[in-house]
Write a protein that holds these residues in place. Structure first.
Motif, PDB file in Angstrom:
ATOM      1  N   PHE A   1       0.826  -1.209   0.000  1.00 10.73           N
ATOM      2  CA  PHE A   1       0.000   0.000   0.000  1.00 10.73           C
ATOM      3  C   PHE A   1       0.860   1.258   0.000  1.00 10.73           C
ATOM      4  N   GLY A   2       1.925   1.209  -0.806  1.00 10.97           N
ATOM      5  CA  GLY A   2       2.801   2.355  -0.953  1.00 10.97           C
ATOM      6  C   GLY A   2       3.818   2.528   0.159  1.00 10.97           C
ATOM      7  N   ARG A   3       3.875   1.589   1.098  1.00  9.59           N
ATOM      8  CA  ARG A   3       4.795   1.676   2.234  1.00  9.59           C
ATOM      9  C   ARG A   3       5.869   0.611   2.124  1.00  9.59           C
ATOM     10  N   GLU A   4       7.123   1.028   2.298  1.00  8.98           N
ATOM     11  CA  GLU A   4       8.238   0.092   2.162  1.00  8.98           C
ATOM     12  C   GLU A   4       8.373  -0.786   3.401  1.00  8.98           C
ATOM     13  N   ARG A   5       8.652  -2.072   3.137  1.00  8.97           N
ATOM     14  CA  ARG A   5       8.913  -2.999   4.236  1.00  8.97           C
ATOM     15  C   ARG A   5      10.080  -3.895   3.850  1.00  8.97           C
ATOM     16  N   LYS A   6      11.027  -4.061   4.773  1.00  5.89           N
ATOM     17  CA  LYS A   6      12.196  -4.886   4.526  1.00  5.89           C
ATOM     18  C   LYS A   6      11.960  -6.294   5.070  1.00  5.89           C
ATOM     19  N   THR A   7      12.368  -7.278   4.274  1.00  8.29           N
ATOM     20  CA  THR A   7      12.145  -8.671   4.630  1.00  8.29           C
ATOM     21  C   THR A   7      13.428  -9.472   4.436  1.00  8.29           C
ATOM     22  N   ALA A   8      13.750 -10.328   5.392  1.00  7.63           N
ATOM     23  CA  ALA A   8      14.915 -11.203   5.259  1.00  7.63           C
ATOM     24  C   ALA A   8      14.678 -12.230   4.157  1.00  7.63           C
ATOM     25  N   ALA A   9      15.735 -12.614   3.464  1.00  6.12           N
ATOM     26  CA  ALA A   9      15.614 -13.583   2.372  1.00  6.12           C
ATOM     27  C   ALA A   9      16.871 -14.440   2.295  1.00  6.12           C
ATOM     28  N   VAL A  10      16.681 -15.679   1.826  1.00  3.72           N
ATOM     29  CA  VAL A  10      17.798 -16.599   1.629  1.00  3.72           C
ATOM     30  C   VAL A  10      17.848 -16.968   0.146  1.00  3.72           C
ATOM     31  N   PHE A  11      19.070 -17.085  -0.390  1.00  5.41           N
ATOM     32  CA  PHE A  11      19.265 -17.337  -1.819  1.00  5.41           C
ATOM     33  C   PHE A  11      20.075 -18.628  -1.994  1.00  5.41           C
ATOM     34  N   PHE A  12      19.609 -19.511  -2.881  1.00  4.18           N
ATOM     35  CA  PHE A  12      20.354 -20.729  -3.203  1.00  4.18           C
ATOM     36  C   PHE A  12      19.769 -21.347  -4.464  1.00  4.18           C
ATOM     37  N   LYS A  13      20.517 -22.288  -5.033  1.00  3.07           N
ATOM     38  CA  LYS A  13      20.059 -22.991  -6.237  1.00  3.07           C
ATOM     39  C   LYS A  13      19.603 -24.389  -5.857  1.00  3.07           C
ATOM     40  N   ASP A  14      18.375 -24.719  -6.228  1.00  4.26           N
ATOM     41  CA  ASP A  14      17.834 -26.045  -5.964  1.00  4.26           C
ATOM     42  C   ASP A  14      18.372 -27.037  -6.996  1.00  4.26           C
ATOM     43  N   PRO A  15      18.857 -28.206  -6.555  1.00  6.52           N
ATOM     44  CA  PRO A  15      19.359 -29.209  -7.509  1.00  6.52           C
ATOM     45  C   PRO A  15      18.237 -29.758  -8.388  1.00  6.52           C
ATOM     46  N   ALA A  16      18.560 -29.981  -9.663  1.00  4.25           N
ATOM     47  CA  ALA A  16      17.538 -30.426 -10.611  1.00  4.25           C
ATOM     48  C   ALA A  16      17.329 -31.932 -10.604  1.00  4.25           C
ATOM     49  N   ASN A  17      18.267 -32.685 -10.047  1.00  8.67           N
ATOM     50  CA  ASN A  17      18.221 -34.150 -10.179  1.00  8.67           C
ATOM     51  C   ASN A  17      17.724 -34.864  -8.932  1.00  8.67           C
ATOM     52  N   GLU A  18      17.072 -34.144  -8.004  1.00 10.75           N
ATOM     53  CA  GLU A  18      16.574 -34.773  -6.784  1.00 10.75           C
ATOM     54  C   GLU A  18      15.434 -33.956  -6.189  1.00 10.75           C
ATOM     55  N   THR A  19      14.661 -34.613  -5.332  1.00  7.96           N
ATOM     56  CA  THR A  19      13.580 -33.936  -4.615  1.00  7.96           C
ATOM     57  C   THR A  19      14.130 -33.407  -3.304  1.00  7.96           C
ATOM     58  N   ASN A  20      13.841 -32.136  -3.005  1.00 11.50           N
ATOM     59  CA  ASN A  20      14.444 -31.492  -1.843  1.00 11.50           C
ATOM     60  C   ASN A  20      13.393 -30.845  -0.950  1.00 11.50           C
ATOM     61  N   PHE A  21      13.689 -30.866   0.356  1.00 10.01           N
ATOM     62  CA  PHE A  21      12.823 -30.255   1.360  1.00 10.01           C
ATOM     63  C   PHE A  21      13.697 -29.405   2.275  1.00 10.01           C
ATOM     64  N   TYR A  22      13.178 -28.233   2.665  1.00 10.02           N
ATOM     65  CA  TYR A  22      13.983 -27.285   3.433  1.00 10.02           C
ATOM     66  C   TYR A  22      13.214 -26.766   4.644  1.00 10.02           C
ATOM     67  N   HIS A  23      13.970 -26.501   5.712  1.00  8.11           N
ATOM     68  CA  HIS A  23      13.428 -25.865   6.914  1.00  8.11           C
ATOM     69  C   HIS A  23      14.378 -24.741   7.315  1.00  8.11           C
ATOM     70  N   PHE A  24      13.806 -23.598   7.705  1.00  9.68           N
ATOM     71  CA  PHE A  24      14.615 -22.426   8.052  1.00  9.68           C
ATOM     72  C   PHE A  24      14.237 -21.910   9.437  1.00  9.68           C
ATOM     73  N   ASN A  25      15.230 -21.312  10.100  1.00  6.52           N
ATOM     74  CA  ASN A  25      15.001 -20.534  11.324  1.00  6.52           C
ATOM     75  C   ASN A  25      15.528 -19.121  11.078  1.00  6.52           C
ATOM     76  N   LEU A  26      14.763 -18.129  11.511  1.00 10.20           N
ATOM     77  CA  LEU A  26      15.163 -16.730  11.361  1.00 10.20           C
ATOM     78  C   LEU A  26      15.333 -16.096  12.737  1.00 10.20           C
ATOM     79  N   TYR A  27      16.480 -15.450  12.935  1.00 11.29           N
ATOM     80  CA  TYR A  27      16.736 -14.683  14.153  1.00 11.29           C
ATOM     81  C   TYR A  27      16.938 -13.218  13.774  1.00 11.29           C
TER      82      TYR A  27
END
Length: 269
Positions: free
Chosen positions: A137-163
């Protein structure tokens, strides 16, 4: 006019007759054992915690179970004995798990035996973490983000904790690659401070953020995903509260996870 008055009176009577007082039974259920265990790929004191549930009306203190027998075996033929440490109900063994190896938990507590199994997935390297600027709604908000490449040759599941400033977010963050297999991923983690904490849920300049990333198996993904659907979603959102599916036998609650572990830190600009 008289007919309208009669109809209105009948309608009002019907509404009144629909009211029903519902009495909720909050009697305490029998306590259940709770086992929470992780084996990761770091050489550390791996911990398995054993406690019991409490009744609805009891104080929020969960009894710890001491004197249990706790062992972990792996698919390579190794056996690890977990000894109770200085903290009651916490069983420890200094070891390092390996990706591709299956770990089997065996717990004997209060005359009952509980087992679980989890295969440690391959490591998916976390490239970096950062902050994304979104506009609501026109207001800036900063959000934490994680960047990585998912492997194409396997099924993957991820869990994250943010502090944020060493405060653990109350949200549960999980992800799979069902729709993003092989893609470069940018996963945003919206911060949720503890319920009794009056800190803002927004990120500000000079805040310290830390993100932990775990590659988990499918059973553990189901566990964390169920919790994410039930927690901190506001009124009339999410699913009906229920115990998440456990991978531990004999109707125990909790989970046993063999997972990889990575952590990165950054400062909000």
């Amino acid at each position: 006019m008289k007919k309208r008055i009669i109809y209105f009176s009948l309608f009002t009577l019907c509404l009144a007759s629909c009211k029903k007082i519902i009495s909720i039974d909050t009697e305490n259920a029998a306590p259940q054992i709770v086992i929470e265990g992780r084996i990761n790929d770091q050489l550390i004191d791996q911990e398995i915690k054993i406690s019991k549930t409490i009744g609805y009306t009891e104080a929020n203190v969960f009894p710890k179970i001491s004197g249990a027998s706790v062992t972990v075996t792996d698919s390579k033929g190794n056996t690890y004995i977990f000894k109770e440490g200085t903290t009651p109900g916490t069983y420890i063994n200094k070891m390092k798990g390996q990706p591709g190896v299956t770990y089997n938990l065996n717990v004997n507590a209060e005359g009952q035996t509980y087992t679980a199994s989890s295969k440690m997935p391959n490591v998916v390297k976390m490239d970096s973490i950062g902050v994304i600027k979104n506009f609501f709604f026109g207001r800036e908000r900063k959000t934490a983000a994680v960047f990585f490449k998912d492997p194409a040759n396997e099924t993957n599941f991820y869990h994250f904790n943010l502090y944020v400033n060493d405060v653990l977010s109350e949200r549960f963050y999980v992800n799979n690659d069902r729709l993003t297999n092989g893609n470069d991923l940018r996963i945003q983690l919206f911060f949720k401070p503890p319920t009794n904490d009056h800190d803002s849920d927004e990120l500000n300049s000079n805040d310290k953020i830390k993100i932990e990333m775990e590659c988990i198996d499918s059973n553990i993904f189901d566990y964390w995903y169920a919790l994410s659907q039930q927690s901190n979603r506001g009124p009339n959102q999410g699913t009906t509260p229920a115990n998440p599916t456990s991978n531990i036998s004999n109707q125990a609650l909790g989970y046993f996870s063999a997972n990889t572990y990575q952590v990165l830190s950054a400062t909000v600009k």
